[in-house]
Each structure stands twice: as C-alpha cells, then as structure tokens.
Scaffold this active site. Structure first.
Site, mmCIF file in Angstrom:
data_model
loop_
_atom_site.group_PDB
_atom_site.id
_atom_site.type_symbol
_atom_site.label_atom_id
_atom_site.label_comp_id
_atom_site.label_asym_id
_atom_site.label_seq_id
_atom_site.Cartn_x
_atom_site.Cartn_y
_atom_site.Cartn_z
ATOM 1 N N ARG A 1 0.520 -5.135 13.345
ATOM 2 C CA ARG A 1 -0.062 -4.617 14.578
ATOM 3 C C ARG A 1 -0.318 -5.740 15.579
ATOM 4 O O ARG A 1 -0.346 -5.511 16.787
ATOM 5 C CB ARG A 1 -1.334 -3.838 14.271
ATOM 6 C CG ARG A 1 -1.022 -2.582 13.459
ATOM 7 C CD ARG A 1 -2.254 -1.883 12.986
ATOM 8 N NE ARG A 1 -1.926 -0.789 12.078
ATOM 9 C CZ ARG A 1 -2.795 -0.280 11.207
ATOM 10 N NH1 ARG A 1 -4.031 -0.781 11.133
ATOM 11 N NH2 ARG A 1 -2.435 0.704 10.424
ATOM 12 N N SER B 1 -10.410 -6.442 9.565
ATOM 13 C CA SER B 1 -11.590 -5.785 9.050
ATOM 14 C C SER B 1 -12.386 -6.893 8.384
ATOM 15 O O SER B 1 -11.863 -7.582 7.510
ATOM 16 C CB SER B 1 -11.138 -4.736 8.031
ATOM 17 O OG SER B 1 -12.090 -3.728 7.915
ATOM 18 N N GLU C 1 -5.998 -1.372 14.782
ATOM 19 C CA GLU C 1 -6.810 -2.211 13.905
ATOM 20 C C GLU C 1 -5.970 -3.358 13.334
ATOM 21 O O GLU C 1 -4.945 -3.135 12.690
ATOM 22 C CB GLU C 1 -7.364 -1.360 12.752
ATOM 23 C CG GLU C 1 -8.212 -2.167 11.791
ATOM 24 C CD GLU C 1 -8.523 -1.390 10.510
ATOM 25 O OE1 GLU C 1 -8.509 -0.151 10.540
ATOM 26 O OE2 GLU C 1 -8.770 -2.062 9.488
ATOM 27 N N ARG D 1 0.843 -1.204 0.000
ATOM 28 C CA ARG D 1 0.000 0.000 0.000
ATOM 29 C C ARG D 1 0.872 1.245 0.000
ATOM 30 O O ARG D 1 1.806 1.365 0.792
ATOM 31 C CB ARG D 1 -0.905 0.007 1.240
ATOM 32 C CG ARG D 1 -1.816 -1.209 1.258
ATOM 33 C CD ARG D 1 -2.809 -1.186 2.396
ATOM 34 N NE ARG D 1 -3.644 -2.388 2.322
ATOM 35 C CZ ARG D 1 -4.599 -2.692 3.169
ATOM 36 N NH1 ARG D 1 -4.879 -1.871 4.163
ATOM 37 N NH2 ARG D 1 -5.307 -3.797 3.017
ATOM 38 N N ARG E 1 2.354 1.525 10.532
ATOM 39 C CA ARG E 1 1.819 1.758 9.188
ATOM 40 C C ARG E 1 2.921 1.489 8.179
ATOM 41 O O ARG E 1 3.949 2.150 8.184
ATOM 42 C CB ARG E 1 1.327 3.203 9.066
ATOM 43 C CG ARG E 1 0.605 3.516 7.763
ATOM 44 C CD ARG E 1 0.035 4.914 7.791
ATOM 45 N NE ARG E 1 -1.006 5.051 8.793
ATOM 46 C CZ ARG E 1 -2.275 4.694 8.595
ATOM 47 N NH1 ARG E 1 -2.651 4.217 7.436
ATOM 48 N NH2 ARG E 1 -3.166 4.828 9.549
#
Length: 419
Positions: A389, A351, A348, A261, A276
């Site tokens: 994470r 998802s 997070e 990403r 991140r």
RNA sequence: GGAGAGGUGACCGAGCUGGCUGAAGGUGUGCGCCUGCUAAGCGUAUGUAGGUGAAAGCUUACCGAGGGUUCGAAUCCCUCCCUCUCCGCCA
C-alpha cells in the site's frame, strides 16, 4: 494471556473487555473449570502428601530390614486413587489452559469504545495533500504503463494475491525495503534480525495468532509449521521461555520479511492491484521494554513509523483503533493510513501496538528486576511499514500527466546503485 | 534419512545397581565476619510454578516433553523433540 488470578479477582472487567472487543471467549466456562481444577489439585496434593510420608516410612523400614507389607498394601489403594485423580486433573488443566488462551487482552482505558472500524478515532492528519492538475490514474494503471507488475502471471504460478514485481518494479520494491530497514537501523537505533519464515505452533500461540487465527494462516501439514503472517511472530518469540536482566532492557529489533496471509473471509474486498495480497513484504519493528516504559515506547514507535511516510512526503492520517477493531492481543493500537490520490482513499500501511504483558505471559518472557524479582516484560510492535500500500500511495502520488513517475529524492541512492 | 553420544538448578558438573536427592561438589551472586590496600579466607543464604494462609509457614509439582512400570523414579521401559559427532543426500 491474562493472569488467571487477576481474572478470578476481576471477572466483570474481563467480561466487559470481551464484549467490547467482540470476542466470544467463554469466561464463565473458564471460571468454572478453574474452580474444578483447584478442587482436584487440592485432593491430589493431599493424597500425594500422604503417599510421600508413607513412602519415607517404607524406605526406612526396608533399610532396617523390617517388613513394610502393611504400608505397601495400604499405599496400593492410595496410588490407584492418585492415578485416577491425576487423569482428571490433567484433563482439567488442559481445559483451563485452552479457555484461558481464548481470553483476549484488555483494552487500555484510553481506547475508544466501539464495535467496528467505523468508530476508530482519527487523531490527526499529516503531510501535504498532493496536488495534481490532470486526471489521476490508479496504481494499477501506472504499474502497467511502467511495467512494474505482472499480476496475471503471479496468479498463474500461485494464485491471485501473489504478485510478481518486474524490472524497475522489483527494484523499487527492494529499494523501499532497504530504505526503511536502514532508516530504522541508523536513525532509530534498531538492531536488524533475519528470521525464519515458518514457525511452529508454540510460537504462533506465544504472540496470540493461535488459537484464534488458524484459518488465516498457511500451514505446512507435514511438519506442523505455519508461514508467518508478520515478522512480529518470530521476532517477539526470540526470547520465549527466557529471563532477561532489567539492565538489558529495552531492546529494539527490526526485521524485513515476506508475510503470508490467507485472508479467509475477505474475498472480493479491496482486491484491485496490490491492495490485498496473500504474500507481501513488510519491515517490522519489535520492542521489549520494562512495564513502566511501554506507553512511551508506543508513542516512539508510532513516530518511527511516521518518519518513513514523512521521508517520502506522503499524506497520511493517524487513527486510534476502537475496542472492536483492536486485535486479540493488543491493548492499544494506532494505525497509519496513507492517502492514495488515484484511488481516492486512505490505506492502512502500519499498525503500531502495545501488548502490555499479554504476549510475554503467553510466550513466557520475563526479566529480573532490580530487586531480583521475576516479572513479565512488555512487548510492542509496529509495521515500519508494509510495502504494497506504500507502493500504491507512492505511485499514485508521484504520477505525472503522462503516467511516468517522479519518485522522492530520498529513494534515488537506492535506485541508482552502481556495481 | 542412517549410526553413535548427550539433554540435570544462573552456569559448570556428579548422581542414573530405584527410597535418606529439590537434587553432592564447584563457580557465580546476596548478607555477615576477618584482613591497614588489590587478593585471599571464614560463616551463611541463594530455583520456578500451583494450592492454602493476614503473615511466618505448610504443602504439591518440576532433573528436555509426554506416556508406562512400581507402594515409591532424575534414576528402569516406550514415544517424541532438540544438540553434538560420523555417514548419505542436497542448495
């Protein structure tokens, strides 16, 4: 994508969905373009019908060795007209298609309405809050003490956000991936896939990353391929343009892949350590189900993801995303946020989303029901889970006063493999 | 990367000297008939998408994708994609 007929019949519902999702799709332009397209199609059909009829006449005259000069002359004009309308029509089709692809999925009725993540609904907390009787370090300090990461060299060879896991850090990362994969395979009944990490434009459009998120993805110009931002993309698209039998549903797949990403626009936000990254590892679950089963499947998949966190004994919370935080393609999403005690925040790690028939329509994935009718199936996916994470939470939760680690017992077999 | 062969409906497979081909034939599947079992046989139906219509229906498009030639293209021409075989290169 949404069924165009449905949009035509329920424009206000779509308008509301666009607004609640903070999208900027142009519904009015779509409706107008659609109307124009249909009117062109009507003209085109009529001219074509005329041409087809007269062609029959020409053909039979020719067979009878008669002259068809009049008809051919007459059709010359019609042919020219058809050609011109055809050009307009194909432009019109392209326009409608483009506008339609920009319409987001409609949030489910039970999704909280809100403009951003601050209005996500916390549904419940799970797992014990970790107790430590010494000052806590954050994951980066722990990683340094235990030589688990080499971020500066990762940055040197690629750029920031491309981590190097070193020695035991690499082994731990690998252990996490393998543990999660086997857990989903053996305990949850998923079938493993290993998939391409670079996919074409059509595939990216099928799951909804394109056209909206082009800027967020790494692109290989030479071959017009994109590095996948999640395994959802290749896995969901395996059945693109195919028809499954209803008896073959549901199908459950799990895949480990690195994810890429660009994170354009989020520079400087939560960047410390592994928070991140441009490249990270993730185990992803994907399901293909009958429409009537997708809601239950969403709950099941949420459990599947939670089981991983429970197995590690981590504290986490479950969120129902509000409309404003819902992704473009999703109609309902639960996030799992794991507690990182050293950083004092929830992160997070998963998802879990139900896309309804939105992706199936885009990717043209259908099934034949018991009556033999073709219908779009429903797709879902969920992280199960993303490693960076998870690693943060594990390191911070499992730290001891001297900075050493006492990792969960379930990881032992994966860390002590002998050859 | 080079040279050949090929991509047709759920599947196999004709058509490819342009018109009567949405597409022969076969297989599969649905329905009906026949046959005292299994099997076989006979008849009939069986694509998707768009437009229009209350519906039956009518109509348009679709033979890998996109262009072109032509009154008319699955059939001729061009470009691209994919598959297979051989060669080259390389994990």
């Amino acid at each position: 994508m949404i069924d165009l007929k449905y949009i035509r019949a329920n424009p206000e519902l779509i308008r509301k969905a666009i607004k609640n999702k903070n999208e900027k799709a142009d519904l009015d332009a779509l409706l107008k373009a659609d109307e124009e397209r249909r009117s062109l199609q009507y003209k085109f059909d009529n001219l074509k019908a005329q041409q087809n009829t007269v062609s029959q006449v020409i053909a039979s005259k020719k067979r009878a060795k008669e002259s068809a000069a009049d008809e051919i002359a007459e059709m010359g004009e019609v042919a020219a007209e058809i050609k011109s309308i055809q050009t307009d029509l194909s432009k019109s089709n392209t326009l409608v298609e483009a506008l339609l692809l920009a319409i987001p999925n409609i949030p489910q009725a039970d999704v909280p309405i809100g403009r951003d993540e601050s209005l996500n609904e916390v549904i419940r907390h799970e797992g014990e809050l970790p107790q430590h009787d010494f000052p806590l370090k954050d994951h980066l300090d722990i990683a340094t003490i235990n030589s688990l990461l080499d971020l500066p060299r990762g940055a040197k060879i690629s750029g920031s956000g491309f981590p190097i896991y070193t020695g035991f850090g690499a082994k731990l990362e690998r252990a996490l991936i393998n543990f999660m994969l086997e857990y989903h395979i053996q305990k949850h009944g998923y079938t493993e896939l290993m998939v391409p990490l670079a996919v074409n434009r059509k595939t990216m459009t099928g799951t909804g990353q394109l056209p909206k998120l082009e800027e967020d993805m790494y692109h290989i110009d030479e071959d017009d391929l994109f590095l996948i931002p999640t395994a959802e993309v290749p896995v969901t698209n395996i059945y693109a343009d195919e028809v499954l039998q209803y008896k073959d549903l549901p199908q459950k797949f799990v895949a480990y892949t690195p994810c890429f990403r660009r994170e354009a626009g989020s520079y400087g936000k939560d960047t410390r350590g592994l928070q991140r990254l441009h490249q990270f590892n993730k185990v992803e679950m994907v399901r293909f189900v009958l429409p009537e089963d997708s809601e239950a499947a969403l709950c099941e998949m949420l459990q599947d993801a939670e089981d991983i966190l429970k197995a590690f004994g981590l504290h986490y919370r479950v969120l129902s995303l509000c409309t404003g935080d819902l992704s473009f393609a999703s109609q309902k999403t639960y996030d799992l946020e794991v507690w990182a005690p050293g950083s004092q925040k929830y992160l997070e790690v998963s998802s879990v989303s139900n896309f309804g028939e939105f992706q199936a329509r885009r990717a043209n994935i259908r099934y034949k029901d018991a009556e033999g009718k073709l219908r779009h199936l429903h797709t879902l996916n969920g992280s199960g889970v993303a490693t960076p994470r998870l690693m943060i939470a594990l390191l911070e939760t499992c730290q001891q006063a001297d900075g050493s680690l006492k990792l969960p017992d379930v990881l032992r077999p994966w860390l002590e493999l002998k050859i």
